[in-house]
Design an enzyme around this catalytic site. Structure first.
Site, PDB file in Angstrom:
ATOM      1  N   GLU A 224      36.586 -25.019 -33.213  1.00  0.00           N
ATOM      2  CA  GLU A 224      37.972 -24.756 -33.762  1.00  0.00           C
ATOM      3  C   GLU A 224      38.008 -23.689 -34.903  1.00  0.00           C
ATOM      4  O   GLU A 224      37.182 -23.480 -35.568  1.00  0.00           O
ATOM      5  CB  GLU A 224      38.386 -25.998 -34.305  1.00  0.00           C
ATOM      6  CG  GLU A 224      39.779 -26.059 -34.805  1.00  0.00           C
ATOM      7  CD  GLU A 224      41.000 -25.491 -33.559  1.00  0.00           C
ATOM      8  OE1 GLU A 224      40.943 -24.291 -33.554  1.00  0.00           O
ATOM      9  OE2 GLU A 224      41.515 -26.476 -32.926  1.00  0.00           O
ATOM     10  N   ASN A 225      38.932 -22.752 -34.432  1.00  0.00           N
ATOM     11  CA  ASN A 225      39.153 -21.586 -35.378  1.00  0.00           C
ATOM     12  C   ASN A 225      38.046 -20.579 -35.258  1.00  0.00           C
ATOM     13  O   ASN A 225      37.523 -20.094 -36.266  1.00  0.00           O
ATOM     14  CB  ASN A 225      39.432 -21.842 -36.821  1.00  0.00           C
ATOM     15  CG  ASN A 225      40.842 -22.431 -36.947  1.00  0.00           C
ATOM     16  OD1 ASN A 225      41.810 -22.134 -36.136  1.00  0.00           O
ATOM     17  ND2 ASN A 225      41.017 -23.673 -37.603  1.00  0.00           N
ATOM     18  N   ASP A 300      44.308 -26.142 -29.408  1.00  0.00           N
ATOM     19  CA  ASP A 300      45.746 -26.332 -29.760  1.00  0.00           C
ATOM     20  C   ASP A 300      46.468 -25.979 -28.344  1.00  0.00           C
ATOM     21  O   ASP A 300      47.567 -25.592 -28.400  1.00  0.00           O
ATOM     22  CB  ASP A 300      46.136 -25.063 -30.699  1.00  0.00           C
ATOM     23  CG  ASP A 300      45.501 -24.100 -30.456  1.00  0.00           C
ATOM     24  OD1 ASP A 300      44.965 -23.736 -29.475  1.00  0.00           O
ATOM     25  OD2 ASP A 300      45.706 -23.048 -31.350  1.00  0.00           O
ATOM     26  N   HIS A 419      51.521  -7.973  -8.106  1.00  0.00           N
ATOM     27  CA  HIS A 419      52.507  -8.643  -8.771  1.00  0.00           C
ATOM     28  C   HIS A 419      52.581  -8.436 -10.199  1.00  0.00           C
ATOM     29  O   HIS A 419      51.577  -8.066 -10.861  1.00  0.00           O
ATOM     30  CB  HIS A 419      52.208 -10.439  -8.528  1.00  0.00           C
ATOM     31  CG  HIS A 419      51.285 -10.788  -9.034  1.00  0.00           C
ATOM     32  ND1 HIS A 419      51.207 -11.220 -10.673  1.00  0.00           N
ATOM     33  CD2 HIS A 419      50.247 -11.337  -8.882  1.00  0.00           C
ATOM     34  CE1 HIS A 419      49.950 -11.837 -10.925  1.00  0.00           C
ATOM     35  NE2 HIS A 419      49.459 -11.784  -9.839  1.00  0.00           N
ATOM     36  N   PHE A 422      55.014 -12.080 -11.597  1.00  0.00           N
ATOM     37  CA  PHE A 422      55.038 -12.595 -10.568  1.00  0.00           C
ATOM     38  C   PHE A 422      55.932 -11.864  -9.236  1.00  0.00           C
ATOM     39  O   PHE A 422      56.218 -12.584  -8.202  1.00  0.00           O
ATOM     40  CB  PHE A 422      55.311 -14.074 -10.638  1.00  0.00           C
ATOM     41  CG  PHE A 422      54.192 -14.762 -11.681  1.00  0.00           C
ATOM     42  CD1 PHE A 422      52.841 -14.712 -11.067  1.00  0.00           C
ATOM     43  CD2 PHE A 422      54.703 -15.449 -12.343  1.00  0.00           C
ATOM     44  CE1 PHE A 422      52.126 -15.259 -12.077  1.00  0.00           C
ATOM     45  CE2 PHE A 422      53.564 -15.972 -13.415  1.00  0.00           C
ATOM     46  CZ  PHE A 422      52.322 -15.896 -12.966  1.00  0.00           C
ATOM     47  N   ASP A 492      59.550 -19.094   4.004  1.00  0.00           N
ATOM     48  CA  ASP A 492      59.660 -18.089   2.972  1.00  0.00           C
ATOM     49  C   ASP A 492      58.135 -17.615   2.905  1.00  0.00           C
ATOM     50  O   ASP A 492      57.956 -16.390   2.162  1.00  0.00           O
ATOM     51  CB  ASP A 492      60.198 -18.433   1.880  1.00  0.00           C
ATOM     52  CG  ASP A 492      61.941 -18.525   1.911  1.00  0.00           C
ATOM     53  OD1 ASP A 492      62.145 -18.232   2.745  1.00  0.00           O
ATOM     54  OD2 ASP A 492      62.239 -18.944   0.844  1.00  0.00           O
TER      55      ASP A 492
HETATM   56  O1  AHR Z   1      38.522 -21.957 -32.092  1.00  0.00           O
HETATM   57  C1  AHR Z   1      39.085 -21.058 -30.819  1.00  0.00           C
HETATM   58  C2  AHR Z   1      40.489 -21.658 -30.783  1.00  0.00           C
HETATM   59  O2  AHR Z   1      41.392 -21.539 -31.925  1.00  0.00           O
HETATM   60  C3  AHR Z   1      40.776 -23.078 -30.530  1.00  0.00           C
HETATM   61  O3  AHR Z   1      40.421 -23.525 -29.332  1.00  0.00           O
HETATM   62  C4  AHR Z   1      42.436 -23.186 -30.828  1.00  0.00           C
HETATM   63  O4  AHR Z   1      42.711 -24.433 -31.083  1.00  0.00           O
HETATM   64  C5  AHR Z   1      42.574 -22.425 -31.819  1.00  0.00           C
HETATM   65  O5  AHR Z   1      43.746 -21.413 -31.557  1.00  0.00           O
END
Ligand code: AHR
Length: 503
Positions: A224-225, A300, A419, A422, A492
């Site tokens: 995380e972060n 996130d 593309h 798209f 299509d």
């Molecule tokens: O740690 C990298 C990323 O940072 C995580 O996956 C995410 O939750 C945040 O934006």
């Protein structure tokens, strides 16, 4: 000496165990049982004979399970091929083979929204990642940007600073530098709740959130972060770039101690330790894991990454290296190998073709005479030479993946169908990864008897050449955009490949 002997005995018995046991049996032997076991390719317990994943059929929204062919065996991909014939399918669920019931399904919106209308992520095409296991074709999970799976209500995964292990097998050549192709433990609310709230394997070549040696891709930990290649902020040159087509990746952690390990999934008999040490500073010790499970996205719901997942597990407890080595020996014996990406009448590299929309009539995919726009033109032998050239394309080896194709304009050398947003256009190859992938299509069977072929984009594997209101798009069957409508999809999105009007 006694300790050395003991570890030799442990290694020898773990290696013997690998012969008759699958990864979760081996972890269990090591007293670090699986609390999540996901794979679309094979059973991860010798005794497992249930569903591996569920596919949803886009033509009618119905679902079916893809089971193992036998107890402890590989996926019954033949049933998927039968069930999905004539239309498109997506992987709607990846079952947890452990008794914990931690199945993965389409990720909900989080700090970032996914591309579907309600903000959820896409699910993976069921045919984006064919792969061979000892010569038998099965399918992996091909994650295009916007694709992600998650489980928030979990059972048995590590929380806080509890020890855990994770391994996964990936395609080492399907990566990008965007956040975050992850598998493992993350937030239960899909929001960034702070340092140390997740611990996943990350695989890719992001440069700037932490990275290893060379140009990547790297196995790192998403804590995380930050993506961590070691415990120092930024670069940690100890972790090597991984050159393998099939990669086994390990991230495991226990109080103030963690490791990154890796192997060539197809051939190594053991893993190498790329990093082992203490936790990073600034909020990562002790860890504050929340225990949810993600695949293909960040904590996130950052969903801009690419990657392919074949199998993986999360454990209770910190697995011994020798246990992971035995798991790797089993992975090697599964015989991961490259499978053909195309599955339809052959479209030969070097030939010059025209794409007729549908099965009959004189409507062809062509670029405008003075611009790169691509639309449907009526072309017959009576048209001018220039008009015929604009509807004729040289078939080239795929710029973004040599297992598929690219289509070069006959009258504008170096200009290819690609593309953008798209929508198809004919643009000069600018040499970028984005261009190469946007310009790479896999020739597949036409849908439900329409046309000879359909053309699936390699990078966005659920998207195909599709006519809509006279223009041509890279569309998904029932996706969120107007041109993704299911109405008239089979016609299509099916094309009759004929000899080019001009060469
Ligand atoms: O740690 C990298 C990323 O940072 C995580 O996956 C995410 O939750 C945040 O934006």
């Amino acid at each position: 000496m006694a300790l050395h002997l003991l570890s030799l005995v442990a290694t020898a018995s773990a290696a013997a165990l690998a012969k008759n046991s699958l990864p979760c049996d081996i972890y269990e032997f090591g007293e670090t049982p699986c609390v999540a076991a996901h794979s679309t390719t094979r059973a991860l317990y010798a005794n497992y004979g249930g569903p591996l994943y569920q596919v949803v059929r886009d033509s009618d929204g119905s679902t079916t399970n893809i089971n193992t062919k036998s107890r402890g065996g590989i996926a019954d991909s033949g049933w998927q091929d039968t069930w999905c014939a004539g239309t498109t399918c997506g992987i709607s669920m990846i079952y947890d083979q452990s008794p914990r019931g931690n199945h993965l399904s389409r990720a909900p919106p989080g700090g970032f929204k996914g591309p579907e209308l309600n903000g959820t992520d896409n699910i993976a095409s069921a045919v984006g990642a064919p792969v061979l296991l000892n010569g038998n074709r099965v399918y992996g999970v091909f994650v295009s940007p916007g694709t992600g799976y998650r489980r928030e209500e979990v059972n048995g995964t590590a929380v806080g600073d509890e020890p855990q292990g994770i391994y996964a097998v990936f395609d080492g050549t399907h990566t990008n530098n965007q956040c975050c192709f992850d598998y493992g433990n993350a937030e239960t609310n899909a929001l960034d709740t702070g340092n140390g709230h997740m611990e996943t394997i990350y695989f890719g070549d992001i440069n700037g959130m932490g990275n290893g040696k060379g140009n990547g891709p790297w196995i790192m930990a998403d804590l995380e972060n930050g993506l961590w290649a070691g415990s120092k902020e930024g670069n940690d040159p100890g972790v090597p770039s991984v050159p393998f087509r099939f990669v086994t990746a390990v991230v495991k952690g226990e109080p103030n101690h963690w490791s990154i390990r890796g192997a060539n999934a197809a051939s190594d008999r053991a893993m190498s330790t790329y990093f082992e040490g203490e936790r990073p500073k600034n909020g990562y010790n002790p860890m504050k894991r929340e225990g949810a499970i993600i695949l293909g996205i960040g904590g996130d719901n950052s969903d801009w990454s690419q990657g392919t997942f074949y199998e993986g597990c999360m454990t209770e407890g910190y697995p011994d290296d020798s246990i992971e080595d035995a798991v790797q020996a089993n992975i090697a014996s599964a015989g991961y190998d490259i499978a053909p990406l195309m599955d339809g009448p052959k479209v030969s590299v070097g030939s010059t073709i025209s794409f007729r929309a549908g099965t009959s009539g004189n409507n062809y995919l062509a670029h405008d005479p003075h611009a790169g726009n691509i639309s449907i033109h009526t072309v017959t032998n009576g048209n001018s030479a220039d008009e015929k050239k604009a509807a004729s394309w040289r078939v080239r080896t795929g710029l973004g993946n040599a297992g598929c194709l690219s289509f070069e304009s006959v009258d504008r050398a170096g200009t290819f169908i690609r593309h953008s947003g798209f929508k198809l256009q004919a643009d000069k190859n600018d040499g970028t990864k984005l261009f190469r992938e946007d310009a790479t299509y896999c020739a597949m069977q036409g849908f439900s008897g329409e046309g000879t072929n359909s053309f699936r984009n390699w990078g966005y594997a659920a998207r195909y050449f599709r006519v809509y209101n006279g223009f041509v798009y890279t569309a998904s069957n029932g996706g969120p955009r107007e041109f993704d409508t299911k109405v008239n999809w089979n016609n299509d999105a099916s094309w009759t490949v004929v000899d080019g009007f001009a060469s």
